[in-house]
Enzyme design. Structure first.
Site, PDB file in Angstrom:
ATOM      1  N   ASP A 170       1.732   1.411   2.725  1.00  0.00           N
ATOM      2  CA  ASP A 170       3.133   1.023   2.638  1.00  0.00           C
ATOM      3  C   ASP A 170       3.393   0.428   1.249  1.00  0.00           C
ATOM      4  O   ASP A 170       2.438   0.106   0.524  1.00  0.00           O
ATOM      5  CB  ASP A 170       3.424   0.006   3.755  1.00  0.00           C
ATOM      6  CG  ASP A 170       4.867  -0.471   3.740  1.00  0.00           C
ATOM      7  OD1 ASP A 170       5.769   0.383   3.657  1.00  0.00           O
ATOM      8  OD2 ASP A 170       5.084  -1.694   3.806  1.00  0.00           O
TER       9      ASP A 170
ATOM     10  N   ASP B  45       6.858  -1.674  -0.033  1.00  0.00           N
ATOM     11  CA  ASP B  45       7.550  -2.968  -0.069  1.00  0.00           C
ATOM     12  C   ASP B  45       6.760  -3.989   0.743  1.00  0.00           C
ATOM     13  O   ASP B  45       6.474  -3.779   1.910  1.00  0.00           O
ATOM     14  CB  ASP B  45       8.966  -2.842   0.532  1.00  0.00           C
ATOM     15  CG  ASP B  45       9.914  -2.048  -0.355  1.00  0.00           C
ATOM     16  OD1 ASP B  45      10.159  -2.490  -1.481  1.00  0.00           O
ATOM     17  OD2 ASP B  45      10.401  -0.989   0.090  1.00  0.00           O
TER      18      ASP B  45
HETATM   19 MG   LIG Z   1       6.729  -2.872   3.926  1.00  0.00          MG
END
Ligand SMILES: [Mg+2]
Length: 258
Positions: free
Chosen positions: A7, A9
């Site tokens: 992932d 962010d």
């Molecule tokens: Mg995230």
């Protein structure tokens, strides 16, 4: 060879600030022969723009081909039967759907589908048109339901907040493309069909996505949306951040847990 679903962010960066140590850790992982796929629910940017941000902000080597956004999961759900599409979103949605052959409209009566994602230029009229299209029978598709996006200063409204406005105004529930739902898992599995590690900061998207795939081992990091170890460990592992997660993976000799 080790496959890693990562992932962005809250894992590699917060807004325009890198999480400390991610560049060195990613380089070590690549040096050990690991393959990475950057998988984000945020469809605001195109994959090329996301790859640029990973390199510029996080200092992590990344190619466009290694990026998967929730807009790519929308492509897998849609066909010419959904044309024209009314989009509430940014270039990351329109460019990907346009490349896939979808056509667009701003007319709520003409739209056969409504695709909603993060839109930092959203206004009342756009919500009104989207809600009218859905009420008129257009298919309602959300890129993702993330309530927030973690940034340096805290949490900004995510695509889920915009989807909720259209859901409330139309009275209809969306189909969802992004993590943890199947369209996104299908896109990822086409690239990494076997066992893989997954590093993420959200329980309801990243970790939930790994829970649905028996061959994926999840590692929760506490640098983003989740700041405290959860009491009932829904992830396979919990570590402080991305560098610690990479250390843990490499310490296992890159051997993938089935
Ligand atoms: Mg995230």
């Amino acid at each position: 060879l080790t496959d890693l679903i990562c992932d962005l962010d809250g894992v590699l960066y917060l807004g325009s600030e890198a999480i400390p140590g991610v560049a060195e850790a990613a380089a070590r992982f690549r040096g050990a022969g690991g393959r990475m796929l950057f998988v984000t629910n945020n469809a605001g940017r195109t994959p090329a723009q996301v790859a640029d941000k990973i390199r510029d902000v996080a200092g992590v080597e990344a190619s466009t081909e290694e990026v998967v956004t929730s807009a790519m999961a929308v492509v897998g759900m849609t066909s010419p039967a959904d044309d024209p599409v009314l989009v509430v979103g940014e270039a990351g949605i329109t460019e990907i759907l346009g490349d896939a052959g979808r056509s667009f409209t701003d007319d709520p009566r003409a739209a056969r589908s409504v695709v909603v994602g993060i839109d930092r230029g959203i206004d009342y009229q756009r919500i009104a048109r989207a809600a009218e299209a859905v009420r008129s029978g257009a298919r309602f598709i959300a890129t993702n339901l993330d309530p927030t996006i973690p940034v340096e200063s805290g949490l900004l409204p995510g695509a889920g907040a915009i989807v909720a406005a259209i859901q409330t105004a139309s009275g209809f529930e969306p189909e969802v493309a992004g993590k943890p739902y199947r369209p996104m898992r299908d896109v990822v599995r086409r690239r990494f069909p076997g066992p893989a590690w997954l590093i993420g900061d959200r329980l309801d998207t990243d970790i939930a996505m790994a829970e649905a795939e028996p061959e994926w081992t999840s590692i929760l990091v506490l640098t983003g949306a989740t700041r405290e170890p959860p009491s009932d460990h829904p992830s396979d592992l919990v570590v402080a951040g991305f560098p610690e997660a990479i250390e843990l993976i490499l310490a296992q000799g890159g051997v993938r847990r089935a």
